[in-house]
Design a protein around this motif. Structure first.
Motif, mmCIF file in Angstrom:
data_model
loop_
_atom_site.group_PDB
_atom_site.id
_atom_site.type_symbol
_atom_site.label_atom_id
_atom_site.label_comp_id
_atom_site.label_asym_id
_atom_site.label_seq_id
_atom_site.Cartn_x
_atom_site.Cartn_y
_atom_site.Cartn_z
ATOM 1 N N LEU A 235 26.843 -8.688 -2.241
ATOM 2 C CA LEU A 235 27.158 -9.896 -3.015
ATOM 3 C C LEU A 235 26.055 -10.207 -4.023
ATOM 4 O O LEU A 235 26.327 -10.707 -5.113
ATOM 5 C CB LEU A 235 27.368 -11.082 -2.069
ATOM 6 N N GLU A 236 24.799 -9.903 -3.651
ATOM 7 C CA GLU A 236 23.708 -10.110 -4.605
ATOM 8 C C GLU A 236 23.833 -9.109 -5.751
ATOM 9 O O GLU A 236 23.594 -9.453 -6.911
ATOM 10 C CB GLU A 236 22.347 -9.953 -3.927
ATOM 11 N N ILE B 110 32.240 -0.011 -14.901
ATOM 12 C CA ILE B 110 30.895 0.123 -14.341
ATOM 13 C C ILE B 110 30.701 1.534 -13.815
ATOM 14 O O ILE B 110 31.552 2.044 -13.072
ATOM 15 C CB ILE B 110 30.661 -0.873 -13.183
ATOM 16 N N MET B 111 29.581 2.174 -14.163
ATOM 17 C CA MET B 111 29.247 3.469 -13.578
ATOM 18 C C MET B 111 28.344 3.252 -12.361
ATOM 19 O O MET B 111 27.345 2.542 -12.445
ATOM 20 C CB MET B 111 28.537 4.378 -14.577
ATOM 21 N N VAL B 112 28.714 3.872 -11.254
ATOM 22 C CA VAL B 112 27.934 3.795 -10.017
ATOM 23 C C VAL B 112 27.352 5.169 -9.738
ATOM 24 O O VAL B 112 28.092 6.125 -9.485
ATOM 25 C CB VAL B 112 28.811 3.333 -8.833
ATOM 26 N N ALA B 113 26.033 5.289 -9.793
ATOM 27 C CA ALA B 113 25.376 6.577 -9.595
ATOM 28 C C ALA B 113 24.489 6.533 -8.357
ATOM 29 O O ALA B 113 23.469 5.837 -8.330
ATOM 30 C CB ALA B 113 24.545 6.936 -10.824
ATOM 31 N N ASP B 114 24.901 7.263 -7.329
ATOM 32 C CA ASP B 114 24.148 7.339 -6.080
ATOM 33 C C ASP B 114 24.581 8.603 -5.361
ATOM 34 O O ASP B 114 25.771 8.933 -5.351
ATOM 35 C CB ASP B 114 24.416 6.109 -5.203
ATOM 36 N N ASP B 115 23.631 9.327 -4.756
ATOM 37 C CA ASP B 115 23.998 10.569 -4.074
ATOM 38 C C ASP B 115 24.595 10.322 -2.696
ATOM 39 O O ASP B 115 25.096 11.255 -2.058
ATOM 40 C CB ASP B 115 22.794 11.506 -3.970
ATOM 41 N N VAL C 72 30.992 1.541 -0.876
ATOM 42 C CA VAL C 72 30.795 0.103 -0.679
ATOM 43 C C VAL C 72 30.710 -0.606 -2.026
ATOM 44 O O VAL C 72 31.383 -1.632 -2.254
ATOM 45 C CB VAL C 72 29.516 -0.172 0.145
ATOM 46 N N ILE C 73 29.905 -0.058 -2.935
ATOM 47 C CA ILE C 73 29.751 -0.698 -4.244
ATOM 48 C C ILE C 73 31.075 -0.697 -5.002
ATOM 49 O O ILE C 73 31.453 -1.704 -5.617
ATOM 50 C CB ILE C 73 28.660 0.021 -5.069
ATOM 51 N N ARG C 74 31.791 0.432 -4.935
ATOM 52 C CA ARG C 74 33.068 0.514 -5.640
ATOM 53 C C ARG C 74 34.057 -0.534 -5.138
ATOM 54 O O ARG C 74 34.733 -1.206 -5.923
ATOM 55 C CB ARG C 74 33.687 1.905 -5.460
ATOM 56 N N ILE C 75 34.143 -0.707 -3.813
ATOM 57 C CA ILE C 75 35.075 -1.680 -3.233
ATOM 58 C C ILE C 75 34.763 -3.090 -3.712
ATOM 59 O O ILE C 75 35.657 -3.839 -4.130
ATOM 60 C CB ILE C 75 35.040 -1.609 -1.690
ATOM 61 N N TYR C 76 33.479 -3.459 -3.691
ATOM 62 C CA TYR C 76 33.091 -4.805 -4.132
ATOM 63 C C TYR C 76 33.348 -4.992 -5.624
ATOM 64 O O TYR C 76 33.806 -6.060 -6.061
ATOM 65 C CB TYR C 76 31.616 -5.073 -3.807
ATOM 66 N N LEU C 77 33.069 -3.963 -6.425
ATOM 67 C CA LEU C 77 33.300 -4.073 -7.859
ATOM 68 C C LEU C 77 34.795 -4.196 -8.171
ATOM 69 O O LEU C 77 35.207 -5.032 -8.982
ATOM 70 C CB LEU C 77 32.718 -2.857 -8.583
ATOM 71 N N GLN C 78 35.603 -3.366 -7.517
ATOM 72 C CA GLN C 78 37.039 -3.403 -7.771
ATOM 73 C C GLN C 78 37.666 -4.712 -7.294
ATOM 74 O O GLN C 78 38.628 -5.201 -7.887
ATOM 75 C CB GLN C 78 37.715 -2.194 -7.120
ATOM 76 N N ASN C 79 37.100 -5.291 -6.236
ATOM 77 C CA ASN C 79 37.576 -6.600 -5.780
ATOM 78 C C ASN C 79 37.328 -7.683 -6.827
ATOM 79 O O ASN C 79 38.015 -8.719 -6.841
ATOM 80 C CB ASN C 79 36.902 -6.989 -4.463
ATOM 81 N N GLU C 80 36.347 -7.445 -7.702
ATOM 82 C CA GLU C 80 36.056 -8.393 -8.779
ATOM 83 C C GLU C 80 36.817 -8.055 -10.058
ATOM 84 O O GLU C 80 36.641 -8.711 -11.081
ATOM 85 C CB GLU C 80 34.548 -8.393 -9.081
ATOM 86 N N GLY C 81 37.654 -7.009 -9.995
ATOM 87 C CA GLY C 81 38.467 -6.640 -11.143
ATOM 88 C C GLY C 81 37.832 -5.635 -12.084
ATOM 89 O O GLY C 81 38.371 -5.355 -13.157
ATOM 90 N N TYR C 82 36.689 -5.061 -11.693
ATOM 91 C CA TYR C 82 36.021 -4.077 -12.538
ATOM 92 C C TYR C 82 36.588 -2.679 -12.303
ATOM 93 O O TYR C 82 36.974 -2.323 -11.191
ATOM 94 C CB TYR C 82 34.516 -4.042 -12.259
ATOM 95 N N GLN C 83 36.604 -1.864 -13.347
ATOM 96 C CA GLN C 83 36.902 -0.448 -13.210
ATOM 97 C C GLN C 83 35.606 0.278 -12.877
ATOM 98 O O GLN C 83 34.518 -0.191 -13.235
ATOM 99 C CB GLN C 83 37.492 0.113 -14.504
ATOM 100 N N ARG D 18 24.260 -9.941 -9.771
ATOM 101 C CA ARG D 18 23.402 -9.409 -10.832
ATOM 102 C C ARG D 18 24.229 -8.671 -11.886
ATOM 103 O O ARG D 18 23.903 -8.712 -13.076
ATOM 104 C CB ARG D 18 22.338 -8.499 -10.231
ATOM 105 N N VAL D 19 25.270 -7.983 -11.432
ATOM 106 C CA VAL D 19 26.175 -7.324 -12.378
ATOM 107 C C VAL D 19 26.791 -8.370 -13.305
ATOM 108 O O VAL D 19 26.807 -8.213 -14.530
ATOM 109 C CB VAL D 19 27.283 -6.544 -11.630
ATOM 110 N N LYS D 20 27.285 -9.446 -12.726
ATOM 111 C CA LYS D 20 27.910 -10.505 -13.526
ATOM 112 C C LYS D 20 26.911 -11.116 -14.502
ATOM 113 O O LYS D 20 27.256 -11.405 -15.657
ATOM 114 C CB LYS D 20 28.478 -11.588 -12.605
ATOM 115 N N ALA D 21 25.680 -11.316 -14.045
ATOM 116 C CA ALA D 21 24.664 -11.913 -14.907
ATOM 117 C C ALA D 21 24.354 -11.010 -16.099
ATOM 118 O O ALA D 21 24.221 -11.471 -17.235
ATOM 119 C CB ALA D 21 23.396 -12.188 -14.106
#
Length: 231
Positions: free
Chosen positions: A107-108, A5-10, A17-28, A112-115
């Motif tokens: 979590l929302e 997943i690419m996370v783009a935010d300045d 925060v987004i990276r931690i939640y994504l990595q907890n779900e097993g995403y790179q 949405r990422v999973k969906a």
């Protein structure tokens, strides 16, 4: 193989925060600070989904989204501190598949990422199947389900993955009237229906692309007070 997943935010704190939640779900993850960096990273990384902030320096999320869509149809979830309907419409019109207003519940976002990934996976699986009815033809409109291609009078039309899924669903059930909730649940593959105008914006975008006159549509008809259908 883990999704990337690419996370783009300045804002580095939001990216963390987004990276931690994504990595907890097993995403790179791979991160970008602005839209220009997003485009550069896409040249060097194969990503499965992009989380794209609207308000970024150098190249904002809206214009980055337009440029991404010139290259690829991977799912894009747009983030914005703005929550007005016009901002959401602008985001979805630029080619985003989903839109989430800040501040958001992580979590929302993960849901949405999973969906989006689930819908993309199902679409890919379907395209690999051998089906008798792989091509849907309605007058001058042709939908190639295996190749995920749409054309009108022989001219190829560029649709986002969500737009293709909506059109394919309705075209394969000609005459059936889909209400907005049913469309959302069928395309986004979620039982929870979000009460917003996301579906309506996507319908409008599809009409702008496939209809000669979006105000007097030939293919996607509105059944007032009920929903939409393809005749």
């Amino acid at each position: 193989m883990a999704y990337k997943i690419m996370v783009a935010d300045d804002d580095p704190e939001i990216r963390d925060v987004i990276r931690i939640y994504l990595q907890n779900e097993g995403y790179q993850t791979v991160e970008a600070e602005d839209g220009k960096q997003v485009l550069h990273l896409l040249d060097n990384h194969k990503v499965d989904l992009i989380i794209l902030d609207v308000m970024m320096p150098v190249l904002d999320g809206i214009n980055a989204c337009f440029k991404i869509r010139e290259r690829t149809n991977i799912p894009i979830i747009m983030l914005s501190a703005k929550s007005e309907d016009i901002d959401k419409i602008t985001g979805l019109t630029s080619g985003a598949d989903d839109y989430l207003s800040k501040p958001f519940n992580p979590l929302e976002l993960i849901a949405r990422v999973k969906a989006q990934l689930r819908r993309q996976s199902l679409a890919s699986s379907a395209s690999n199947l051998s089906m008798d009815n792989t091509v849907i033809e309605i007058d001058d409109l042709k939908i190639d389900r295996n190749r995920h291609l749409v054309s009108v009078r022989g001219k190829e039309i560029s649709l986002t993955p969500i737009e293709f899924s909506i059109l394919e669903l309705m075209a394969s059930h000609r005459g059936f009237v889909f209400n907005i909730e049913k469309l959302y649940q069928s395309v986004w593959k979620e039982d929870k229906f979000l009460s917003d105008n996301t579906v309506m914006v996507h319908i409008r975008n599809i009409r702008e692309k496939i209809e000669d006159n979006a105000r007097s549509p030939r293919y996607i008809k509105t059944v007032w007070g009920v929903g939409y259908k393809v005749d």
